[in-house]
Enzyme design. Structure first.
Site, PDB file in Angstrom:
ATOM      1  N   HIS A   1      -5.505  -7.161  -6.562  1.00  0.00           N
ATOM      2  CA  HIS A   1      -4.974  -8.403  -5.984  1.00  0.00           C
ATOM      3  C   HIS A   1      -3.445  -8.390  -5.927  1.00  0.00           C
ATOM      4  O   HIS A   1      -2.854  -9.183  -5.208  1.00  0.00           O
ATOM      5  CB  HIS A   1      -5.470  -9.629  -6.763  1.00  0.00           C
TER       6      HIS A   1
ATOM      7  N   TYR B   1       0.817  -1.208   0.000  1.00  0.00           N
ATOM      8  CA  TYR B   1       0.000   0.000   0.000  1.00  0.00           C
ATOM      9  C   TYR B   1       0.854   1.264   0.000  1.00  0.00           C
ATOM     10  O   TYR B   1       0.513   2.241  -0.658  1.00  0.00           O
ATOM     11  CB  TYR B   1      -0.947  -0.001   1.214  1.00  0.00           C
TER      12      TYR B   1
END
Length: 157
Positions: free
Chosen positions: A124, A92
């Protein structure tokens, strides 16, 4: 006017939705929202064909017009997700840095969670900073399966 069709895939049922010009959603399950016409359009057929080719390891990128609906921030994140190479993963924080907001890792996770076009916008490929498989709309098992599919396709090239 939105149109949608439910397809059976090796992953189970998926619904693909389009707005007459672009794909707006691809999600797991078979429930189609109220107000959406069930109709298999040429664009939906093309999206399904590309999804099947991806699942067979024959397609590494999608060639579909996309129009995900979300906030400006979410769209920025979803655009960045599309730059993650096939078979690669990132965390992230990598996406936060890519969109110019290094401290937005948590918000990136939220945008990732609300990705309306699964697989095509490859959320994903985002994993935890410690390498852990973190949440996925289709479940962590499916996320692992998609990443393994991509690794195997690269090995077989």
């Amino acid at each position: 006017m939105k149109q949608a069709f439910c397809y059976e895939t090796e992953l189970g049922k998926v619904v693909i939705v389009e707005n007459g010009m672009a794909v707006t959603q691809l999600y797991f399950g078979e429930e189609i929202s109220e107000g959406v016409t069930i109709n298999e359009t040429p664009l939906l057929k093309k999206a399904y064909q590309e999804l099947e080719e991806y699942l067979e390891g024959k397609r590494k990128s999608f060639d579909l017009p996309l129009s995900p609906e979300g906030t400006v921030f979410q769209k920025k994140v979803w655009q960045a997700l599309q730059s993650i190479p096939y078979g690669a993963v990132c965390c992230y924080k990598d996406i936060a840095i890519a969109i110019g907001n290094e401290k937005a890792s948590r918000a990136v996770g939220g945008a990732n969670h609300h990705n309306p076009i699964a697989i095509v916008i490859p959320c994903h490929r985002v994993i935890g900073s410690n390498g852990a498989m973190v949440g996925y709309a289709g479940g962590v098992d499916l996320k692992e399966k998609l990443l393994e599919l991509e690794k195997n396709a690269i090995r077989n090239d």
